[in-house]
Design an enzyme around this catalytic site. Structure first.
Site, PDB file in Angstrom:
ATOM      1  N   PHE A 156      43.187  38.384  28.110  1.00  0.00           N
ATOM      2  CA  PHE A 156      42.877  36.958  27.910  1.00  0.00           C
ATOM      3  C   PHE A 156      43.693  36.050  28.799  1.00  0.00           C
ATOM      4  CE2 PHE A 156      46.717  37.133  25.272  1.00  0.00           C
ATOM      5  CZ  PHE A 156      47.295  35.910  25.571  1.00  0.00           C
ATOM      6  N   LYS A 180      34.260  44.163  31.571  1.00  0.00           N
ATOM      7  CA  LYS A 180      34.371  43.825  30.147  1.00  0.00           C
ATOM      8  C   LYS A 180      35.510  42.820  30.037  1.00  0.00           C
ATOM      9  CE  LYS A 180      36.189  44.217  26.583  1.00  0.00           C
ATOM     10  NZ  LYS A 180      36.803  43.054  25.902  1.00  0.00           N
ATOM     11  N   GLU A 183      37.468  39.385  24.884  1.00  0.00           N
ATOM     12  CA  GLU A 183      36.590  38.691  23.934  1.00  0.00           C
ATOM     13  C   GLU A 183      37.134  37.305  23.602  1.00  0.00           C
ATOM     14  OE1 GLU A 183      38.387  41.289  23.452  1.00  0.00           O
ATOM     15  OE2 GLU A 183      39.620  41.059  21.646  1.00  0.00           O
ATOM     16  N   LYS A 184      38.426  37.066  23.947  1.00  0.00           N
ATOM     17  CA  LYS A 184      38.995  35.741  23.674  1.00  0.00           C
ATOM     18  C   LYS A 184      38.648  34.750  24.796  1.00  0.00           C
ATOM     19  CE  LYS A 184      42.955  37.533  21.074  1.00  0.00           C
ATOM     20  NZ  LYS A 184      43.245  38.903  21.522  1.00  0.00           N
ATOM     21  N   SER A 233      47.711  45.072  27.257  1.00  0.00           N
ATOM     22  CA  SER A 233      48.963  45.527  26.644  1.00  0.00           C
ATOM     23  C   SER A 233      49.171  47.023  26.910  1.00  0.00           C
ATOM     24  CB  SER A 233      48.906  45.271  25.132  1.00  0.00           C
ATOM     25  OG  SER A 233      47.816  45.988  24.586  1.00  0.00           O
ATOM     26  N   CYS A 288      52.481  38.481  32.277  1.00  0.00           N
ATOM     27  CA  CYS A 288      53.206  39.751  32.353  1.00  0.00           C
ATOM     28  C   CYS A 288      54.389  39.671  33.316  1.00  0.00           C
ATOM     29  CB  CYS A 288      52.263  40.871  32.774  1.00  0.00           C
ATOM     30  SG  CYS A 288      51.640  40.616  34.436  1.00  0.00           S
ATOM     31  N   GLU A 383      58.051  43.138  23.816  1.00  0.00           N
ATOM     32  CA  GLU A 383      57.312  42.074  24.506  1.00  0.00           C
ATOM     33  C   GLU A 383      56.852  41.069  23.454  1.00  0.00           C
ATOM     34  OE1 GLU A 383      53.347  42.884  26.206  1.00  0.00           O
ATOM     35  OE2 GLU A 383      53.896  41.551  27.850  1.00  0.00           O
TER      36      GLU A 383
HETATM   37  P1  NAD Z   1      44.962  43.629  25.011  1.00  0.00           P
HETATM   38  O1  NAD Z   1      45.519  44.937  25.390  1.00  0.00           O
HETATM   39  O2  NAD Z   1      44.925  43.256  23.579  1.00  0.00           O
HETATM   40  O3  NAD Z   1      43.428  43.508  25.517  1.00  0.00           O
HETATM   41  C1  NAD Z   1      43.084  43.781  26.860  1.00  0.00           C
HETATM   42  C2  NAD Z   1      41.631  44.235  26.909  1.00  0.00           C
HETATM   43  O4  NAD Z   1      41.500  45.462  26.184  1.00  0.00           O
HETATM   44  C3  NAD Z   1      40.655  43.249  26.275  1.00  0.00           C
HETATM   45  O5  NAD Z   1      39.497  43.182  27.076  1.00  0.00           O
HETATM   46  C4  NAD Z   1      40.352  43.883  24.914  1.00  0.00           C
HETATM   47  O6  NAD Z   1      39.064  43.578  24.421  1.00  0.00           O
HETATM   48  C5  NAD Z   1      40.454  45.362  25.224  1.00  0.00           C
HETATM   49  N1  NAD Z   1      40.854  46.170  24.065  1.00  0.00           N
HETATM   50  C6  NAD Z   1      41.556  45.780  22.982  1.00  0.00           C
HETATM   51  N2  NAD Z   1      41.773  46.833  22.150  1.00  0.00           N
HETATM   52  C7  NAD Z   1      41.190  47.897  22.726  1.00  0.00           C
HETATM   53  C8  NAD Z   1      41.082  49.279  22.365  1.00  0.00           C
HETATM   54  N3  NAD Z   1      41.603  49.755  21.231  1.00  0.00           N
HETATM   55  N4  NAD Z   1      40.427  50.113  23.209  1.00  0.00           N
HETATM   56  C9  NAD Z   1      39.881  49.655  24.343  1.00  0.00           C
HETATM   57  N5  NAD Z   1      39.962  48.354  24.748  1.00  0.00           N
HETATM   58  C10 NAD Z   1      40.608  47.486  23.942  1.00  0.00           C
HETATM   59  O7  NAD Z   1      45.743  42.522  25.877  1.00  0.00           O
HETATM   60  P2  NAD Z   1      45.665  40.946  25.779  1.00  0.00           P
HETATM   61  O8  NAD Z   1      46.284  40.501  24.509  1.00  0.00           O
HETATM   62  O9  NAD Z   1      44.297  40.483  26.107  1.00  0.00           O
HETATM   63  O10 NAD Z   1      46.601  40.529  27.020  1.00  0.00           O
HETATM   64  C11 NAD Z   1      48.000  40.422  26.924  1.00  0.00           C
HETATM   65  C12 NAD Z   1      48.681  41.677  27.386  1.00  0.00           C
HETATM   66  O11 NAD Z   1      48.268  41.987  28.717  1.00  0.00           O
HETATM   67  C13 NAD Z   1      50.191  41.541  27.465  1.00  0.00           C
HETATM   68  O12 NAD Z   1      50.764  42.726  26.983  1.00  0.00           O
HETATM   69  C14 NAD Z   1      50.463  41.368  28.941  1.00  0.00           C
HETATM   70  O13 NAD Z   1      51.755  41.759  29.365  1.00  0.00           O
HETATM   71  C15 NAD Z   1      49.417  42.233  29.535  1.00  0.00           C
HETATM   72  N6  NAD Z   1      49.125  41.895  30.918  1.00  0.00           N
HETATM   73  C16 NAD Z   1      49.588  42.731  31.869  1.00  0.00           C
HETATM   74  C17 NAD Z   1      49.376  42.432  33.201  1.00  0.00           C
HETATM   75  C18 NAD Z   1      49.912  43.325  34.277  1.00  0.00           C
HETATM   76  O14 NAD Z   1      49.597  43.093  35.418  1.00  0.00           O
HETATM   77  N7  NAD Z   1      50.691  44.337  33.968  1.00  0.00           N
HETATM   78  C19 NAD Z   1      48.684  41.266  33.556  1.00  0.00           C
HETATM   79  C20 NAD Z   1      48.204  40.443  32.537  1.00  0.00           C
HETATM   80  C21 NAD Z   1      48.434  40.762  31.210  1.00  0.00           C
END
Ligand code: NAD
Length: 492
Positions: A156, A180, A183-184, A233, A288, A383
């Site tokens: 998101f 994909k 969803e937020k 994450s 991140c 985090e």
């Molecule tokens: P998230 O992991 O909750 O969701 C990321 C994506 O995964 C979304 O599209 C979500 O719908 C999908 N998803 C959620 N649960 C899932 C599951 N069980 N199986 C498969 N797909 C699933 O992350 P978020 O809250 O949207 O974003 C924040 C996180 O992203 C933070 O931890 C941040 O550090 C990280 N992030 C990392 C980078 C990087 O470059 N390392 C960059 C941006 C954000």
């Protein structure tokens, strides 16, 4: 445009399948704006059948797109760039609406995406392959070939920038891209999809499938999908990596972070104050690359007072945006309570702070600075993903590096100092993929690649720049002989 504009009606976010926009038949998902908590968008999950149809159409499109010369593919992406620049205000407003960022932050995200796009546009000149006569009459050649259908799952916190790390490169290289979005934040995805279609991208080369875990799993499990990129994450990054690689697919999954900044006594107070405060308050700490732990080495109180001063002047609702959900604000409030219970002192407490502007019902937390955080406690190792920085006092640089090294993540680390030798020690010894010297957010600019190590990344290579090319493509090796040679030649 200085203020985020709210839509009169709920914005519909359909799936993009074979060039057609259709609402998914699965569960309905409401999109809330963190600015005031109201519903601004509606999407619905793609069902198993819809995913299957979409990927089959993407697979057909991939064959034609692969047969389109790189220079022609690049022309479409040039038009895409023009459209993004033309529409940057609308896109930035949409990003802010659904993610809670300020408008300047949202514009900056699009600009960074454009930088990756410009790198992709340069591939036609920089990545022409190689050919050499390796033996008399025998030529060896490198040809970069697309994989076919590739998938990307995005978070998101950067609704345009993170997808734009991969869309330009993967598509310019000749792949069909299945996306994909979070969803937020599906509203921005719809705008990016419309921009690519307007640029003339053939139907099926970009597919957008909304939804959550089930949609992601259907995409990963589909045989036609050859590579899976993920950003989110660490917990989910690892799950996605394991699932994709269990099918023998390549996967590059970027995870979360706990970035450490080493502050040394000789650091310039103004530079350190601005760099560190902006790092943990920018995007309300939801990035991140945000500073999360400040390793304060020795006597650095004059620098810390500058950080406090700058963070204190970062008014919420104007200079700093909102937190993505109500639940996340509650999580952060509890984490601050826990840090205080663990012995930390609040130098700045953002809890309960009211935003400037008319943002009743929104999800807010002001900049928060915790001092004297003990290593090993939640505020030091987890985090948090909010505008909170934990100061851990250290007596020397070795102790600071030991703390940085033992953290499970490895996205970014920085040092603030005027001593080049000490900066080099941190650059060499930090256990992080991206290191900054007097830079609070050490994001590499193109053509340098973006990517962490340890639990911040699962898979090899990086997600952008030169190190990403081999992830989104294969190198075919062609060896050719057209004439019989009279003299001896070991090639048959
Ligand atoms: P998230 O992991 O909750 O969701 C990321 C994506 O995964 C979304 O599209 C979500 O719908 C999908 N998803 C959620 N649960 C899932 C599951 N069980 N199986 C498969 N797909 C699933 O992350 P978020 O809250 O949207 O974003 C924040 C996180 O992203 C933070 O931890 C941040 O550090 C990280 N992030 C990392 C980078 C990087 O470059 N390392 C960059 C941006 C954000």
């Amino acid at each position: 445009m200085n203020k985020v504009e709210f839509p009169k009606d709920t914005i519909q976010c359909p799936n993009l399948i074979g060039g057609e926009w259709t609402m998914g038949k699965g569960d309905k998902i409401e999109v809330f704006t963190p600015y005031n908590g109201s519903v601004v968008g509606l999407t619905s999950a793609a069902t198993k059948e819809e995913v299957t149809v979409a990927i089959s159409k993407a697979n057909e499109a991939a064959k034609k797109w692969k047969a389109t010369p790189l220079k022609e593919r690049t022309q479409t992406m040039f038009r895409f760039r023009d459209i993004l620049i033309r529409d940057i205000d609308t896109i930035a407003n949409t990003i802010s609406l659904e993610s809670g960022k300020t408008l300047p932050e949202s514009r900056a995200g699009v600009m960074k995406g454009l930088e990756v796009l410009e790198f992709a546009l340069s591939l036609q000149n920089l990545d022409g392959g190689g050919k050499m006569e390796v033996s008399r009459g025998v030529h060896c050649e490198y040809r970069r070939e697309p994989l076919g259908v590739v998938a990307s799952i995005t978070p998101f916190n950067f609704p345009a920038m993170v997808p734009m790390w991969t869309i330009p490169i993967a598509i310019t290289l000749g792949n069909a891209y299945v996306w994909k979005p979070s969803e937020k934040t599906p509203l921005t995805a719809t705008l990016i999809g419309k921009s690519l279609l307007e640029a003339g991208l053939p139907a099926g080369v970009l597919t957008i499938l909304n939804g959550q875990v089930e949609t992601v799993n259907e995409i990963i499990d589909n045989d036609a999908v050859k590579a899976v990129g993920f950003v989110g994450s660490s917990k989910i990054a690892k799950l996605v990596y394991q699932r994709a690689t269990s099918h023998g697919k390549r996967a590059l999954c970027l995870g979360g972070a706990k970035n450490h900044i080493v502050l040394l006594p000789d650091a310039d107070p103004e530079m350190a104050g601005a760099g560190i405060a902006d790092s943990f308050t920018g995007c309300a700490g939801q990035r991140c690359m945000a500073a999360s732990v400040l390793l304060a080495v020795g006597e650095v109180d004059k620098q810390i007072s500058k950080i406090v001063e700058r963070a204190q002047s970062t008014t919420i609702g104007t200079k700093m945006g909102a937190i993505i959900t109500k639940e996340q604000v509650e999580f952060l409030n509890k984490a601050i309570d826990a840090a205080v219970a663990d012995g930390a002192k609040l130098l700045l407490d953002g809890r309960g702070m009211k935003p400037e502007g008319n943002h009743e019902g929104g999800y807010w937390l002001g900049p928060t600075i915790l001092d004297g955080v003990k290593p090993g406690t939640q505020a030091a190792i987890t985090e948090l993903f909010g505008p909170v920085i934990s100061i851990v006092r250290c007596s020397n640089l070795s102790e600071a590096l030991e703390i940085e090294n033992t953290n499970e993540y490895g996205n970014a680390a920085s040092v603030f100092t005027n001593n080049g030798a000490l900066a080099e020690i941190v650059s060499q010894n930090a256990s992080a993929g991206m290191v900054g010297v007097n830079i609070g957010v050490p994001v590499p600019r193109e053509p340098f690649s973006f990517g962490g190590i340890n639990e911040s990344k699962f898979g090899y290579g990086d997600i952008t720049g030169a190190n990403s090319l081999n992830f989104w493509s294969d190198i075919k090796k062609v060896t050719t002989k057209w004439q019989m040679q009279n003299d001896h030649n070991w090639m048959s």
